[in-house]
Every structure is written in C-alpha cells, then in structure tokens.
Scaffold this active site. Structure first.
Site, PDB file in Angstrom:
ATOM      1  N   SER A 100       0.165  -1.234  -0.014  1.00 59.09           N
ATOM      2  CA  SER A 100       0.033  -0.161  -0.189  1.00 59.09           C
ATOM      3  C   SER A 100       1.311   1.206  -0.006  1.00 59.09           C
ATOM      4  CB  SER A 100      -1.025  -0.074   1.296  1.00 59.09           C
ATOM      5  OG  SER A 100      -2.251   0.597   1.232  1.00 59.09           O
ATOM      6  N   ASP A 233      -1.917   6.228  -3.234  1.00 56.21           N
ATOM      7  CA  ASP A 233      -0.960   5.319  -2.735  1.00 56.21           C
ATOM      8  C   ASP A 233      -1.024   4.279  -3.822  1.00 56.21           C
ATOM      9  OD1 ASP A 233      -3.170   4.226  -2.724  1.00 56.21           O
ATOM     10  OD2 ASP A 233      -3.105   3.406  -0.959  1.00 56.21           O
ATOM     11  N   ASP A 235      -1.194   1.314  -3.463  1.00 56.18           N
ATOM     12  CA  ASP A 235      -2.198   0.152  -4.940  1.00 56.18           C
ATOM     13  C   ASP A 235      -3.004   0.413  -5.314  1.00 56.18           C
ATOM     14  OD1 ASP A 235      -3.163   0.321  -1.915  1.00 56.18           O
ATOM     15  OD2 ASP A 235      -3.759  -1.539  -1.977  1.00 56.18           O
ATOM     16  N   ASP A 237      -6.158   2.074  -3.921  1.00 57.26           N
ATOM     17  CA  ASP A 237      -7.228   2.178  -2.328  1.00 57.26           C
ATOM     18  C   ASP A 237      -7.475   2.863  -1.877  1.00 57.26           C
ATOM     19  OD1 ASP A 237      -5.495   1.904  -0.572  1.00 57.26           O
ATOM     20  OD2 ASP A 237      -5.998  -0.150   0.382  1.00 57.26           O
TER      21      ASP A 237
END
Length: 431
Positions: A100, A233, A235, A237
């Site tokens: 992440s 960020d 990833d 999400d």
C-alpha cells in the site's frame, strides 16, 4: 489463538525478510486454498509495482496450485481492481501483493473473499491456524492463467461512472498500480488532464509522491490552472485531493461532500475522523458511526448499520453502491460528479469545513506491538481526557508500522500542542 501474522491490512513486512518471505507466501497460498474448502477453486492474484512482487507472486500461486486451485494473474492492478475482477470472474477469492502506502522495501499480502471484500479477523485467524498443516499430495494440481485484460475491464467499469466535466485535472499515481489505470481512464473519458509519477521501476513506489507526500501534488498545482488534483497510494485504494490553491482535501471532507450528494442517512468513520465532520453531518441529519482504523472495519460497520458510505481521513472511501472496498479511482470519479451536481466550489471547501485543530504524533516502538502496555497508556489517556472537556484524545498502535500513534484534537491549536507534547513525553517509556 490470536492472530500473530496478520495486521490491520493483511500480512506486511520488509520484503525477503521477517514475515514477508517466499516461504511465508507459499504457506499462505496453501493455507488460503485449504481455508476456501472446496475443489475446483478459482483465485485471482494481483500486485503493485514493487520489485519484490514477482518473487512473492510465484511463491503464492505455487502454494495455491499445489492445493488444486486454478490461479489467474492480473499483473499490476489496484487493490479495488482485483476486488472488481473477483466478482467479474465469479472467482472464489484472491490476493493482492502490495504494501500500500509503505516504501518500496516493504511488501504485503492481503486476501479477498468471493464477494471482493477483505477477510475478517476471524477468517484471517483461520488461515493462520492452517499455515503449518502438511502440504497436499493429491494429483489434483491447478493451472495458471493470464488475466491481464481485467485491468482494462476494471478501468472501463470505473469510467462508466463519470458524468461530470471537471475541467483540467492533475493526477499523481505514486509510481504505483494506478500508473496503468489512470492514463486509460483519462483516454476513455477524454479528460483534460496531466498525469505525473507513472514511471515505476520497482523501487520508486510512494517515493516522494502520492498520498504520503502531498507536497508533490500541491507544489505542482500551485500557480497553475487546475480545477483540482488527485493523489493515490501504491495500490490505489486511497485518494487525497488538492484544491486549486494547493490545499489538501482529506477523507473527512470527501465524506462530507459525498454524503450530501448520495443523500445518505448514515456514514461510518473511524476514530481518527475530525469532530467537524460529525458536526456538519449532524446538521444534515446524517448519523455518524465510528469504528477502529482500517477500511475492512469500516465495511463491517457499514454492513452492521446499513450505511452506504464510509471511510477514513487518510482517503480510504467505500461507497457500497459502487465498490466493495476502498477505491481511490472510483472515489475521484464520484467526487467530480458530486462537486458538479451539488454546485460546490472546490476552492472554498476547506474554509467551510473548518476542522478542529488536530495533531498526530508518532512514537517509534522499541518493542513488539503485542508487548506494548496499552492498559498503562489508556490510564494516562483517561487522566488527561478528564481535564480535556472540549477535546478528544485517541492513542493506538499502528497495524502496518512499528508506531504508537497519539491523536489530540481540540478547538484551540495551542491546547492541542500542549497536550500532545505532554502525552508524548509520558508515553515514550511505553513505546
């Protein structure tokens, strides 16, 4: 048995050491497949742009295939993209290899169920309990499949939600998973946009860019004619927004805008959200429920309270009519729609929101998280809270990093600073 391997967002550590090795990934692949508990299983695996992802991917799918599962590899894809792909393919679940927002040296594995949602604490504990089981010796070995086409399928799905003409937009892709999806979204929707930080090389994800380094976006947008900017960020999400003046619109303000646009009856926020958000939503007769930090806890509370919207100050936003997990790209699209349909001026949102002064202090842990004396820490918090009539104190250990987080919030910034310093000094010996 309490969870030892899983944190608040899957298993995470420095790659190729500690808890995040190929051996661990292999065992997790086997355990997750056994946990799914049926033959003919179909799983998806996605990843972000880290150098260590392919190493862990190979080990993870080997574990799954050895237990009879067919595995579909999407390649680089946002976490919410994999969530969409699982439902799109009617798969039995999947995994995202990503750390992440963490630097490139870290990596992680988080599992999703057949509904595209992250697993519960109890489900993760069940997987841990299977880690040391003997490998299967069955000849029912699974197969590996290429599923890179699902990245475009996800992007087209999100593009279908955009109804607004937002003006000139800036996107910061953090050299992460959105480096593939954002350019395609811009092309499909014919957006007037500039895109930065898409030149990933395995080592530069989240490096001086993205939501963890908003000065990259704010510095770029200053003195330029952008309607707004979005930063993701690693990833994708999470998303944070920058107004035309170079100021940061965080998850609390995003929730305030979306809740009114979606005509929500209730909204789920975490313990970190600003009190100003509660006050604003109360004036709209929108009930607020609080939960622990972590977007899967947000989703659990949303289900419990039948709320259609929830999220975190950090930019994890879940609008359940559109997505099953935090989705930065979807949130950006919905925000553009909401601003236009509500007739909002992005430039004055921050001034109108009027957040309470808030300070987050991070103390580096010198011991394992499980050995932190939270009882003693909570007693200190209680002592200060009793004197802190109009303010709020919240202390927790991070689920993704070796940190003790101290949040202080009050109407006066001088009081916030004073109490923060006192708490940090008193709690240092417990960190």
């Amino acid at each position: 048995m309490a969870r030892k391997l899983f944190g608040t967002d899957g298993v995470r550590d420095i790659a190729n050491s500690g808890r995040m090795t190929s051996e661990t990934a292999l065992k997790l692949g086997r355990a997750f497949t056994k946990f799914a508990g049926k033959t003919g299983k179909k799983f998806l695996i996605g990843r972000d742009t880290r150098l260590s992802c392919q190493m862990l991917e190979g080990a993870l799918y080997s574990g799954m295939i050895s237990e009879g599962a067919d595995v579909y590899l999407t390649g680089i894809i946002p976490t919410p993209g994999l969530s969409y792909a699982i439902k799109h393919l009617h798969a039995d679940g999947g995994a995202v290899i990503s750390a992440s927002h963490n630097p490139a040296i870290y990596n992680g594995i988080k599992f999703l169920g057949s509904d595209g949602c992250k697993l519960s604490d109890d489900e993760e504990e069940s997987i841990e309990n299977l880690l040391d089981d003997s490998p299967s010796t069955s000849q029912e070995i699974g197969r590996l499949h290429d599923a890179k086409n699902l990245v475009s399928s996800y992007t087209r799905h999100i593009a279908g939600f955009l109804k607004a003409n937002p003006g000139k937009i800036l996107f910061d892709c953090a050299n992460g998973a959105s480096s593939l999806t954002v350019p395609e979204l811009v092309k499909i929707c014919n957006l007037d946009a500039e895109i930065i930080c898409t030149d990933y090389n395995g080592l530069n994800i989240n490096d001086s860019c993205g939501v963890m380094h908003m000065n990259n976006l704010t510095g770029y947008i200053a003195n330029k004619n952008f309607a707004m900017g979005f930063a993701f960020d690693g990833d994708a999400d999470r998303v944070l927004i920058c107004d035309p003046l170079g100021r940061i619109i965080d998850g609390d303000i995003i929730l305030w805008v979306l809740a009114r646009w979606l005509k929500c009856k209730s909204v789920v926020v975490t313990v970190m959200s600003n009190l100003a958000l509660e006050n604003h939503l109360a004036r709209e007769n929108i009930k607020v429920y609080r939960c622990p930090v972590g977007d899967r806890y947000v989703l659990e509370k949303m289900r419990e309270t039948d709320s259609k919207l929830g999220g975190e100050q950090s930019g994890h936003i879940i609008a359940s009519d559109f997505t099953s997990t935090g989705d930065g790209l979807c949130t950006a699209v919905l925000f553009m729609n909401a601003i236009q349909e509500l007739g909002e001026n992005v430039s004055d949102l921050i001034d109108r929101f009027g957040r309470y002064p808030q300070k987050l202090t991070n103390l580096t842990l010198t011991r394992e998280r499980s050995k932190v004396d939270m009882t003693a820490i909570n007693e200190i918090v209680q002592t200060h809270q009793e004197k802190f009539i109009n303010g709020r104190i919240f202390v927790r250990t991070s689920g993704t990093e070796p940190l003790l987080r101290i949040l202080v919030e009050a109407p006066e910034s001088s009081l916030v600073e004073e109490v923060s310093n006192l708490l940090a000094a008193e709690m240092k010996k417990y960190a």
